[in-house]
Design a protein around this motif. Structure first.
Motif, PDB file in Angstrom:
ATOM      1  N   LYS A 197       0.870  -1.324   0.009  1.00 32.88           N
ATOM      2  CA  LYS A 197      -0.069   0.082   0.267  1.00 32.88           C
ATOM      3  C   LYS A 197       0.809   1.452   0.093  1.00 32.88           C
ATOM      4  O   LYS A 197       0.452   2.137  -0.830  1.00 32.88           O
ATOM      5  N   LYS A 198       1.857   1.123   0.702  1.00 34.88           N
ATOM      6  CA  LYS A 198       2.706   2.360   0.916  1.00 34.88           C
ATOM      7  C   LYS A 198       3.691   2.693  -0.493  1.00 34.88           C
ATOM      8  O   LYS A 198       3.919   3.597  -0.914  1.00 34.88           O
ATOM      9  N   VAL A 199       3.943   1.523  -1.070  1.00 35.76           N
ATOM     10  CA  VAL A 199       4.548   1.648  -2.336  1.00 35.76           C
ATOM     11  C   VAL A 199       3.721   2.361  -3.465  1.00 35.76           C
ATOM     12  O   VAL A 199       4.088   3.136  -3.973  1.00 35.76           O
ATOM     13  N   ASP A 200       2.526   1.549  -3.448  1.00 36.47           N
ATOM     14  CA  ASP A 200       1.587   2.404  -4.537  1.00 36.47           C
ATOM     15  C   ASP A 200       1.277   3.561  -3.900  1.00 36.47           C
ATOM     16  O   ASP A 200       1.208   4.403  -5.406  1.00 36.47           O
ATOM     17  N   LEU A 201       1.096   4.269  -2.951  1.00 36.49           N
ATOM     18  CA  LEU A 201       0.854   5.435  -2.574  1.00 36.49           C
ATOM     19  C   LEU A 201       1.943   6.258  -3.187  1.00 36.49           C
ATOM     20  O   LEU A 201       1.918   7.438  -3.666  1.00 36.49           O
ATOM     21  N   GLN A 202       3.189   5.965  -3.144  1.00 35.58           N
ATOM     22  CA  GLN A 202       4.396   6.767  -3.307  1.00 35.58           C
ATOM     23  C   GLN A 202       4.421   6.706  -5.075  1.00 35.58           C
ATOM     24  O   GLN A 202       4.585   8.033  -5.537  1.00 35.58           O
TER      25      GLN A 202
END
Length: 249
Positions: free
Chosen positions: A102-107
């Motif tokens: 989720k944090k990879v995709d957000l960035q």
């Protein structure tokens, strides 16, 4: 209609708000966009109190519909776009073996994909301005991490490298249209986003948001024949980023 107009994303604080103030001082009509409605409204009110013309859009700037809505609002309000500032972004530190999808995709979505989609939505207006005065400008906020990869900030670094590469490509693709593109690559800037490192790099030793805003003032004043593809900002002595063991993680 304003004689000049600009969109600034990530404009509720920090670098984006400083650039918005500067462009307002230069007579630009402003569309400011950010995720949090409360912070964005406070920033827009601050800009209006300074005498600037402002409309605002709060939403997830990693979302395609929100991006299109920002540009549509701007076009309805001003009818032209001379400067686009792609400043919205997020940095999340994680070690590679512990990456959260989720944090990879957000960035990826906010730091990189949104820039592609803002260009797509805004390029007709930018081309019209470029045809008029050959000096339309897109400013893309990268980072010094977009020049040298950083441990713990690997995904952030990768997205910011992408911003630099995309800016280079746009200078080749859009030069014929009178559209110039600049990637801003600062080391630590004194904003809330860098609070995590202020134990290792004191705020008073950081680059200021005014430093960034004044560099954009320079960019809008350059002649049509002058393209500045990239600006790096470092601390005196080279400004190496502290190692991951020196910051609060």
């Amino acid at each position: 209609m304003a004689d000049r107009a600009a969109i600034i994303t990530g404009a509720s604080s920090g670098i984006g708000l400083a650039i918005a103030h500067m462009l307002g001082q230069e007579g630009y009509g402003l569309t400011v966009a950010a995720r949090r409605p409360d912070k964005l409204t406070a920033a827009a009110d601050e800009l209006r109190a300074a005498g600037h013309r402002v409309v605002e859009y709060a939403g997830n700037l990693g979302d395609e519909e929100a991006i299109d809505a920002v540009v549509a609002l701007h076009e309805r309000t001003y009818g032209r776009l001379d400067v686009l500032v792609n400043n919205a972004g997020v940095g999340i530190g994680e070690f590679v073996g512990e990456l959260t999808t989720k944090k990879v995709d957000l960035q990826l979505d906010l730091n990189l994909r949104s820039i592609f989609l803002f260009y797509r939505a805004a390029v007709p207006l930018l081309r019209a301005a470029g045809a008029e005065h050959r000096n339309a400008l897109v400013v893309n906020t990268s980072s010094i991490s977009g020049k040298v990869g950083e441990p713990w900030l690997s995904v952030y670094s990768a997205t910011k490298h992408g911003v630099v590469g995309f800016t280079q490509a746009m200078n080749k693709e859009l030069a014929k249209d009178g559209i110039k593109n600049t990637a801003l690559c600062p080391a630590f800037v004194d904003t809330p986003m860098t609070d995590f490192v202020k134990g290792a790099v004191p705020a008073e030793k950081m680059i200021t948001t005014q430093d960034i805003a004044e560099s954009v003032r320079f960019l809008i004043r350059t002649s049509p024949g002058c393209v500045v593809p990239e600006i790096q900002y470092v601390q005196p002595g080279g400004g190496d980023l502290p190692g991951v063991d020196e910051v609060s993680v």
